[in-house]
Scaffold this motif. Structure first.
Motif, PDB file in Angstrom:
ATOM      1  N   ALA A 158      30.757 -33.643  -8.405  1.00 52.19           N
ATOM      2  CA  ALA A 158      29.602 -33.615  -9.310  1.00 52.19           C
ATOM      3  C   ALA A 158      28.484 -32.775  -8.692  1.00 52.19           C
ATOM      4  CB  ALA A 158      29.104 -35.033  -9.584  1.00 52.19           C
ATOM      5  N   PRO A 159      27.885 -31.888  -9.480  1.00 48.18           N
ATOM      6  CA  PRO A 159      26.790 -31.075  -8.926  1.00 48.18           C
ATOM      7  C   PRO A 159      25.577 -31.951  -8.585  1.00 48.18           C
ATOM      8  CG  PRO A 159      27.069 -30.665 -11.287  1.00 48.18           C
ATOM      9  CD  PRO A 159      28.163 -31.591 -10.881  1.00 48.18           C
ATOM     10  N   ALA A 160      24.976 -31.658  -7.461  1.00 48.51           N
ATOM     11  CA  ALA A 160      23.797 -32.418  -7.022  1.00 48.51           C
ATOM     12  C   ALA A 160      22.514 -31.866  -7.631  1.00 48.51           C
ATOM     13  CB  ALA A 160      23.700 -32.402  -5.498  1.00 48.51           C
ATOM     14  N   GLY A 161      22.592 -30.680  -8.211  1.00 47.80           N
ATOM     15  CA  GLY A 161      21.409 -30.061  -8.803  1.00 47.80           C
ATOM     16  C   GLY A 161      20.657 -29.235  -7.786  1.00 47.80           C
ATOM     17  N   ASP A 162      19.521 -28.701  -8.218  1.00 44.47           N
ATOM     18  CA  ASP A 162      18.727 -27.850  -7.328  1.00 44.47           C
ATOM     19  C   ASP A 162      17.243 -28.195  -7.370  1.00 44.47           C
ATOM     20  OD1 ASP A 162      18.117 -26.905  -9.831  1.00 44.47           O
ATOM     21  OD2 ASP A 162      18.766 -24.850  -9.437  1.00 44.47           O
ATOM     22  N   ASP A 163      16.942 -29.430  -7.752  1.00 44.75           N
ATOM     23  CA  ASP A 163      15.542 -29.852  -7.771  1.00 44.75           C
ATOM     24  C   ASP A 163      15.166 -30.490  -6.431  1.00 44.75           C
ATOM     25  OD1 ASP A 163      16.837 -32.285  -7.857  1.00 44.75           O
ATOM     26  OD2 ASP A 163      16.080 -32.880  -9.821  1.00 44.75           O
ATOM     27  N   GLU A 164      13.988 -31.090  -6.372  1.00 46.25           N
ATOM     28  CA  GLU A 164      13.513 -31.666  -5.115  1.00 46.25           C
ATOM     29  C   GLU A 164      14.313 -32.896  -4.681  1.00 46.25           C
ATOM     30  OE1 GLU A 164      10.928 -33.509  -8.385  1.00 46.25           O
ATOM     31  OE2 GLU A 164      11.733 -31.529  -7.937  1.00 46.25           O
ATOM     32  N   HIS A 165      15.131 -33.442  -5.571  1.00 46.81           N
ATOM     33  CA  HIS A 165      15.936 -34.614  -5.242  1.00 46.81           C
ATOM     34  C   HIS A 165      17.402 -34.265  -4.954  1.00 46.81           C
ATOM     35  CE1 HIS A 165      12.557 -37.040  -6.495  1.00 46.81           C
ATOM     36  NE2 HIS A 165      12.529 -36.380  -7.637  1.00 46.81           N
ATOM     37  N   ALA A 166      17.732 -33.006  -4.948  1.00 47.37           N
ATOM     38  CA  ALA A 166      19.127 -32.578  -4.805  1.00 47.37           C
ATOM     39  C   ALA A 166      19.758 -33.071  -3.505  1.00 47.37           C
ATOM     40  CB  ALA A 166      19.230 -31.058  -4.908  1.00 47.37           C
ATOM     41  N   ASP A 167      19.032 -32.972  -2.401  1.00 43.24           N
ATOM     42  CA  ASP A 167      19.594 -33.391  -1.122  1.00 43.24           C
ATOM     43  C   ASP A 167      19.843 -34.897  -1.105  1.00 43.24           C
ATOM     44  OD1 ASP A 167      20.569 -32.341   1.335  1.00 43.24           O
ATOM     45  OD2 ASP A 167      18.827 -33.167   2.389  1.00 43.24           O
ATOM     46  N   SER A 168      18.900 -35.666  -1.623  1.00 42.05           N
ATOM     47  CA  SER A 168      19.078 -37.122  -1.696  1.00 42.05           C
ATOM     48  C   SER A 168      20.220 -37.481  -2.644  1.00 42.05           C
ATOM     49  CB  SER A 168      17.792 -37.798  -2.166  1.00 42.05           C
ATOM     50  OG  SER A 168      16.781 -37.626  -1.203  1.00 42.05           O
ATOM     51  N   ARG A 169      20.321 -36.766  -3.763  1.00 43.22           N
ATOM     52  CA  ARG A 169      21.406 -37.002  -4.715  1.00 43.22           C
ATOM     53  C   ARG A 169      22.763 -36.691  -4.070  1.00 43.22           C
ATOM     54  NH1 ARG A 169      19.625 -33.814  -8.337  1.00 43.22           N
ATOM     55  NH2 ARG A 169      18.179 -35.301  -9.208  1.00 43.22           N
ATOM     56  N   ARG A 170      22.847 -35.589  -3.338  1.00 45.19           N
ATOM     57  CA  ARG A 170      24.088 -35.214  -2.649  1.00 45.19           C
ATOM     58  C   ARG A 170      24.474 -36.292  -1.642  1.00 45.19           C
ATOM     59  NH1 ARG A 170      24.815 -33.936   2.205  1.00 45.19           N
ATOM     60  NH2 ARG A 170      22.645 -33.388   2.551  1.00 45.19           N
ATOM     61  N   MET A 171      23.494 -36.764  -0.879  1.00 49.07           N
ATOM     62  CA  MET A 171      23.764 -37.803   0.112  1.00 49.07           C
ATOM     63  C   MET A 171      24.239 -39.092  -0.566  1.00 49.07           C
ATOM     64  SD  MET A 171      20.594 -37.118   2.738  1.00 49.07           S
ATOM     65  CE  MET A 171      20.864 -38.611   3.674  1.00 49.07           C
ATOM     66  N   ALA A 172      23.639 -39.436  -1.704  1.00 51.06           N
ATOM     67  CA  ALA A 172      24.057 -40.628  -2.443  1.00 51.06           C
ATOM     68  C   ALA A 172      25.482 -40.465  -2.963  1.00 51.06           C
ATOM     69  CB  ALA A 172      23.094 -40.890  -3.600  1.00 51.06           C
ATOM     70  N   GLN A 173      25.800 -39.279  -3.450  1.00 49.64           N
ATOM     71  CA  GLN A 173      27.160 -39.021  -3.936  1.00 49.64           C
ATOM     72  C   GLN A 173      28.167 -39.123  -2.784  1.00 49.64           C
ATOM     73  OE1 GLN A 173      26.082 -35.232  -5.649  1.00 49.64           O
ATOM     74  NE2 GLN A 173      26.521 -35.989  -7.714  1.00 49.64           N
ATOM     75  N   GLU A 174      27.815 -38.576  -1.636  1.00 46.79           N
ATOM     76  CA  GLU A 174      28.716 -38.621  -0.486  1.00 46.79           C
ATOM     77  C   GLU A 174      28.940 -40.054  -0.013  1.00 46.79           C
ATOM     78  OE1 GLU A 174      27.696 -34.227   1.427  1.00 46.79           O
ATOM     79  OE2 GLU A 174      26.698 -36.014   2.224  1.00 46.79           O
ATOM     80  N   GLU A 175      27.863 -40.809   0.115  1.00 49.49           N
ATOM     81  CA  GLU A 175      28.012 -42.187   0.578  1.00 49.49           C
ATOM     82  C   GLU A 175      28.691 -43.048  -0.485  1.00 49.49           C
ATOM     83  OE1 GLU A 175      24.619 -43.906   2.530  1.00 49.49           O
ATOM     84  OE2 GLU A 175      24.853 -42.527   4.213  1.00 49.49           O
ATOM     85  N   GLY A 176      28.456 -42.757  -1.753  1.00 52.27           N
ATOM     86  CA  GLY A 176      29.165 -43.462  -2.825  1.00 52.27           C
ATOM     87  C   GLY A 176      30.658 -43.177  -2.772  1.00 52.27           C
ATOM     88  N   ALA A 177      31.016 -41.924  -2.543  1.00 54.07           N
ATOM     89  CA  ALA A 177      32.429 -41.551  -2.421  1.00 54.07           C
ATOM     90  C   ALA A 177      33.049 -42.232  -1.210  1.00 54.07           C
ATOM     91  CB  ALA A 177      32.577 -40.032  -2.330  1.00 54.07           C
ATOM     92  N   LEU A 178      32.315 -42.307  -0.118  1.00 53.54           N
ATOM     93  CA  LEU A 178      32.805 -42.973   1.083  1.00 53.54           C
ATOM     94  C   LEU A 178      33.039 -44.463   0.810  1.00 53.54           C
ATOM     95  CD1 LEU A 178      33.546 -42.801   4.072  1.00 53.54           C
ATOM     96  CD2 LEU A 178      31.101 -43.000   4.612  1.00 53.54           C
ATOM     97  N   ALA A 179      32.135 -45.103   0.094  1.00 54.44           N
ATOM     98  CA  ALA A 179      32.308 -46.521  -0.257  1.00 54.44           C
ATOM     99  C   ALA A 179      33.532 -46.708  -1.156  1.00 54.44           C
ATOM    100  CB  ALA A 179      31.047 -47.051  -0.938  1.00 54.44           C
ATOM    101  N   LEU A 180      33.762 -45.780  -2.065  1.00 52.34           N
ATOM    102  CA  LEU A 180      34.958 -45.851  -2.907  1.00 52.34           C
ATOM    103  C   LEU A 180      36.231 -45.691  -2.064  1.00 52.34           C
ATOM    104  CD1 LEU A 180      33.804 -43.856  -6.046  1.00 52.34           C
ATOM    105  CD2 LEU A 180      34.424 -46.278  -5.959  1.00 52.34           C
ATOM    106  N   LEU A 181      36.162 -44.851  -1.040  1.00 52.92           N
ATOM    107  CA  LEU A 181      37.317 -44.692  -0.158  1.00 52.92           C
ATOM    108  C   LEU A 181      37.596 -45.977   0.626  1.00 52.92           C
ATOM    109  CD1 LEU A 181      36.990 -41.033   1.135  1.00 52.92           C
ATOM    110  CD2 LEU A 181      38.580 -41.961  -0.554  1.00 52.92           C
TER     111      LEU A 181
END
Length: 155
Positions: free
Chosen positions: A20-43
């Motif tokens: 999923a794209p994290a976007g390019d706004d001021e929250h993109a880095d936090s969104r990417r980190m949330a997606q990564e940690e969410g994926a890790l929790a799913l694993l």
């Protein structure tokens, strides 16, 4: 849903989060980190489902991955022994996953921030982003799962 289907579903959902794209706004880095940690929790959930999947023939009462893979060995189930060996080897997908799950449960978390001012940067201090490592982990897991299921079906 069967343990096999649940394992597959959780792996698929983790991949969806990573793609999923994290976007390019001021929250993109936090969104990417949330997606990564969410994926890790799913694993982590997928790992427990996998243990249920490949040990159905053993009729285990409990499938806690930490107890089965990191605790004292108490079962002579080939699939569990194979996964224990992988978890002990930091150079395998499962050894890496166990290490990252420890970080996820710690205060620092598992995802890493990008260096300020370099949105194009792929690595941080020589380390790839968690999402890239997770994709590699999922590929390794899928290869291993196929072999584990084959062994389990022989029983």
């Amino acid at each position: 849903m069967t343990p096999r289907a649940r394992t597959n579903q959780l792996l698929y959902q983790a991949e969806l989060l990573l793609d999923a794209p994290a976007g390019d706004d001021e929250h993109a880095d936090s969104r990417r980190m949330a997606q990564e940690e969410g994926a890790l929790a799913l694993l982590e959930l997928a790992l427990e489902a996998l243990l249920r999947d490949v040990t159905e023939h053993a009729h285990l009462a409990e499938h806690d991955w930490q107890e089965l893979l990191l605790g004292p060995p108490r079962l002579a189930v080939a699939e569990v022994q194979r996964l224990r060996a992988l978890a002990d080897d930091g150079d395998t997908w499962l050894g890496w996953l166990v290490d990252r799950l420890s970080a996820l449960h710690g205060d620092g978390g598992a995802a890493r921030r990008r260096e300020a001012g370099s949105a194009q940067m792929i690595s941080i201090a020589g380390q790839p982003l968690l999402g890239d490592e997770l994709r590699s982990c999922v590929r390794g897991a899928k290869r291993e799962i196929a072999a584990l299921r084959e062994t389990s079906e022989e029983w």
